[in-house]
Design a protein around this motif. Sequence first.
Motif, PDB file in Angstrom:
ATOM      1  N   ASP A 181      28.841  43.733  36.695  1.00 26.34           N
ATOM      2  CA  ASP A 181      30.106  44.474  36.611  1.00 26.34           C
ATOM      3  C   ASP A 181      29.855  45.978  36.441  1.00 26.34           C
ATOM      4  O   ASP A 181      30.558  46.799  37.016  1.00 26.34           O
ATOM      5  CB  ASP A 181      30.954  43.949  35.442  1.00 26.34           C
ATOM      6  CG  ASP A 181      31.491  42.535  35.708  1.00 26.34           C
ATOM      7  OD1 ASP A 181      31.440  42.094  36.874  1.00 26.34           O
ATOM      8  OD2 ASP A 181      31.936  41.891  34.744  1.00 26.34           O
ATOM      9  N   MET A 182      28.856  46.304  35.659  1.00 25.51           N
ATOM     10  CA  MET A 182      28.548  47.722  35.410  1.00 25.51           C
ATOM     11  C   MET A 182      27.965  48.390  36.660  1.00 25.51           C
ATOM     12  O   MET A 182      28.401  49.455  37.093  1.00 25.51           O
ATOM     13  CB  MET A 182      27.553  47.818  34.246  1.00 25.51           C
ATOM     14  CG  MET A 182      27.090  49.227  33.932  1.00 25.51           C
ATOM     15  SD  MET A 182      25.958  49.265  32.520  1.00 25.51           S
ATOM     16  CE  MET A 182      24.400  48.879  33.308  1.00 25.51           C
ATOM     17  N   ILE A 183      26.972  47.724  37.256  1.00 20.42           N
ATOM     18  CA  ILE A 183      26.263  48.346  38.388  1.00 20.42           C
ATOM     19  C   ILE A 183      27.153  48.424  39.632  1.00 20.42           C
ATOM     20  O   ILE A 183      27.106  49.398  40.380  1.00 20.42           O
ATOM     21  CB  ILE A 183      24.957  47.568  38.698  1.00 20.42           C
ATOM     22  CG1 ILE A 183      24.008  47.627  37.503  1.00 20.42           C
ATOM     23  CG2 ILE A 183      24.276  48.118  39.952  1.00 20.42           C
ATOM     24  CD1 ILE A 183      23.516  48.996  37.111  1.00 20.42           C
ATOM     25  N   ALA A 184      27.981  47.409  39.825  1.00 23.30           N
ATOM     26  CA  ALA A 184      28.851  47.400  41.011  1.00 23.30           C
ATOM     27  C   ALA A 184      29.765  48.631  41.014  1.00 23.30           C
ATOM     28  O   ALA A 184      30.138  49.139  42.073  1.00 23.30           O
ATOM     29  CB  ALA A 184      29.676  46.120  41.043  1.00 23.30           C
ATOM     30  N   GLU A 185      30.102  49.108  39.824  1.00 26.43           N
ATOM     31  CA  GLU A 185      30.917  50.329  39.740  1.00 26.43           C
ATOM     32  C   GLU A 185      30.049  51.579  39.936  1.00 26.43           C
ATOM     33  O   GLU A 185      30.407  52.488  40.670  1.00 26.43           O
ATOM     34  CB  GLU A 185      31.624  50.399  38.371  1.00 26.43           C
ATOM     35  CG  GLU A 185      32.778  49.421  38.222  1.00 26.43           C
ATOM     36  CD  GLU A 185      33.851  49.611  39.291  1.00 26.43           C
ATOM     37  OE1 GLU A 185      34.237  50.768  39.559  1.00 26.43           O
ATOM     38  OE2 GLU A 185      34.294  48.597  39.872  1.00 26.43           O
ATOM     39  N   GLN A 186      28.901  51.602  39.254  1.00 23.31           N
ATOM     40  CA  GLN A 186      28.053  52.808  39.296  1.00 23.31           C
ATOM     41  C   GLN A 186      27.522  53.088  40.705  1.00 23.31           C
ATOM     42  O   GLN A 186      27.337  54.240  41.081  1.00 23.31           O
ATOM     43  CB  GLN A 186      26.892  52.685  38.301  1.00 23.31           C
ATOM     44  CG  GLN A 186      27.372  52.756  36.854  1.00 23.31           C
ATOM     45  CD  GLN A 186      26.238  52.564  35.857  1.00 23.31           C
ATOM     46  OE1 GLN A 186      25.106  52.269  36.218  1.00 23.31           O
ATOM     47  NE2 GLN A 186      26.556  52.733  34.580  1.00 23.31           N
ATOM     48  N   VAL A 187      27.279  52.026  41.480  1.00 18.94           N
ATOM     49  CA  VAL A 187      26.695  52.231  42.806  1.00 18.94           C
ATOM     50  C   VAL A 187      27.653  53.025  43.707  1.00 18.94           C
ATOM     51  O   VAL A 187      27.225  53.723  44.632  1.00 18.94           O
ATOM     52  CB  VAL A 187      26.296  50.878  43.454  1.00 18.94           C
ATOM     53  CG1 VAL A 187      27.517  50.127  43.964  1.00 18.94           C
ATOM     54  CG2 VAL A 187      25.286  51.081  44.574  1.00 18.94           C
TER      55      VAL A 187
ATOM     56  N   ASN B 241      36.783  39.951  41.496  1.00 22.36           N
ATOM     57  CA  ASN B 241      37.613  38.755  41.371  1.00 22.36           C
ATOM     58  C   ASN B 241      38.698  39.038  40.339  1.00 22.36           C
ATOM     59  O   ASN B 241      38.422  39.088  39.136  1.00 22.36           O
ATOM     60  CB  ASN B 241      36.732  37.572  40.953  1.00 22.36           C
ATOM     61  CG  ASN B 241      37.513  36.274  40.853  1.00 22.36           C
ATOM     62  OD1 ASN B 241      38.689  36.278  40.460  1.00 22.36           O
ATOM     63  ND2 ASN B 241      36.860  35.171  41.202  1.00 22.36           N
ATOM     64  N   GLU B 242      39.882  39.248  40.842  1.00 25.47           N
ATOM     65  CA  GLU B 242      41.001  39.670  39.992  1.00 25.47           C
ATOM     66  C   GLU B 242      41.270  38.655  38.885  1.00 25.47           C
ATOM     67  O   GLU B 242      41.452  39.011  37.717  1.00 25.47           O
ATOM     68  CB  GLU B 242      42.246  39.842  40.883  1.00 25.47           C
ATOM     69  CG  GLU B 242      43.406  40.583  40.233  1.00 25.47           C
ATOM     70  CD  GLU B 242      43.081  42.042  39.922  1.00 25.47           C
ATOM     71  OE1 GLU B 242      42.642  42.753  40.861  1.00 25.47           O
ATOM     72  OE2 GLU B 242      43.242  42.455  38.762  1.00 25.47           O
ATOM     73  N   SER B 243      41.243  37.367  39.238  1.00 22.15           N
ATOM     74  CA  SER B 243      41.627  36.353  38.250  1.00 22.15           C
ATOM     75  C   SER B 243      40.570  36.222  37.152  1.00 22.15           C
ATOM     76  O   SER B 243      40.905  35.980  35.994  1.00 22.15           O
ATOM     77  CB  SER B 243      41.874  35.012  38.929  1.00 22.15           C
ATOM     78  OG  SER B 243      40.684  34.561  39.536  1.00 22.15           O
ATOM     79  N   ARG B 244      39.310  36.396  37.496  1.00 20.66           N
ATOM     80  CA  ARG B 244      38.258  36.303  36.467  1.00 20.66           C
ATOM     81  C   ARG B 244      38.119  37.615  35.704  1.00 20.66           C
ATOM     82  O   ARG B 244      37.557  37.666  34.614  1.00 20.66           O
ATOM     83  CB  ARG B 244      36.898  35.971  37.109  1.00 20.66           C
ATOM     84  CG  ARG B 244      36.756  34.538  37.594  1.00 20.66           C
ATOM     85  CD  ARG B 244      35.280  34.091  37.648  1.00 20.66           C
ATOM     86  NE  ARG B 244      34.387  35.011  38.335  1.00 20.66           N
ATOM     87  CZ  ARG B 244      33.283  35.521  37.812  1.00 20.66           C
ATOM     88  NH1 ARG B 244      32.907  35.211  36.588  1.00 20.66           N
ATOM     89  NH2 ARG B 244      32.521  36.351  38.506  1.00 20.66           N
TER      90      ARG B 244
END
Lengths: 250, 311
Positions: free
Chosen positions: B226-232, B247-250
């Motif tokens: 979750d952290m890296i997917a944003e930072q990239v 994944n919106e629901s999760r």
Amino acid sequence: MNEYLFEYVVHLADDALILGHRNSEWCGHGPVLEQDIAITNISLDLIGQARNFFQYAAEIKGGDTTEDSLAYLRDVREFRNCLLVEQQNGDWGKTILRQFFMSNYQQLLYSRLENSFDRQIAAICEKALKEVTYHLKWSSEWVIRLGDGTDESHARMINAIDELWTYTGELFIPAGYEAKALESGLAPDITALKNDWLNRVALVFEEAKLPVPTAGFAQTGGKQGMHTEYLGYILAEMQYLQRTYPASKW
Amino acid sequence: MLEQQFQSKIDNEIKIEPKDWMPEAYRKTLLRQISQHAHSEVVGMLPEGNWITRAPSLKRKAVLLAKVQDEAGHGLYLYSAAETLGFSRDQMIHDLLTGKAKYSSIFNYPTLSWSDIGAIGWLVDGAAIMNQVMLCRTSYGPYARAMVRICKEESFHQRQGFEILLTLSQGTEAQKAMCQDSINRWWWPSLMMFGPKDSESTHSDQSTKWKIKRKSNDQLRQEFVDMIAEQVKILGMTLPDPDLKWNESRGHYDFGEINWEEFWNVVKGNGPCNKQRLEARNKAHEEGRWVREAAIAYAQKKAERTKNQAA
């Protein structure tokens, strides 16, 4: 531009950079973790000193010269470091002895230069002197420990002396820019540092039970850009990225 | 009875200290984990050390030297913490050099370009931090305290790694390609750093009960993704996973399946650099033997001289 001043400052930077680079080759490979940290720390100090000198040299040269263009874009013949610092690391004993010889010299030189009328040089040397004094203490202790340790360590130190002694004479033979720096009052007479240097070697070697070599032939040339074959390889490695990808920011 | 007292301390968040009674399995688990961690710091010096002499600027060279030196320091704290469990550093190092003890598999991958140094800082140290932040609250006192010190330095390491990549991502086309290539090569091995899936992890349940671990492998891995997917996104680069999707629901990113066959292969010694890493450590150890012997011999001579002078 003041040509001799530039060369003088660059030679101080090159000595620190090349010795720092050599020491950094030990990082991760030292004989014990604590000493791995110590030699890396010394390397870090020396790279820091080199940066300070290079930044000042870049200022003197002006234009688009930077600390990195000086370190990464000059070739062998333009480097002004002494032959001693570019010698291969060899074993831990040889690295220690090279450090002891050089720290001994730098300690004497910087303690004069901290009073130079050139305020930049004085300030850099004043800060560096604290570091170099520690390097001298650390390397002296190791020379003693290894000289007076086991038969093997003693023999290895004798071998290191044999390999390195010939490069120590150059430290005290002024290159053109050192003669001019003396003439202008910028820098001390390095020939006059030799006695103090030898006295300290004698003191440490006595405690280490190591013989002080008689004078012998002095290999010279590094300070004028005539180096041993080793420097080319150091630069090939060190400058590889800057040379392969020119005009890039890192 | 002892075991109940021990567990109630843990349940009440009282740290276990070296002189306290502890179950043998707790001691063994910790010893294995802390010594592995120490070895990882020391072996981890090699892939990064590989670029010290080739760092592209004086500043980068100095920062990298300082960073690798920090890793050596972390190794020291951790060996000391492990020694409180009654196993000497010499024994631990012996186990490393003979291949008996493990270290983090990530260091069995090669550093092929300068941008790998950035990727290691950002991804590898980033993954390590997720784990280490958790370990600052681990139940064994000396380990928790070592972790607090280590975490402070690690967050600086991660920033410097990201900053290397950020500079490359804003550089020439060749630098951008170098940057993306490193991310591609280090992404999956970084995810593997969290260990097997919870359903396959052998040590997890007991470690959680003893509060050695406070989060599961899968939980930590998800937080990392979750952290890296944003930072990239800041780098303008991509992660090499076509299944990576919010994944919106999760409230988490979904991501693809890790290549577990590769994971187990590297653990078993078949990674690209397993042999070289152990060889390098053994070489340093062997070549340093005479130095260590001389230091001991000299210390003994000196002590004897002092004794004789006193007498």
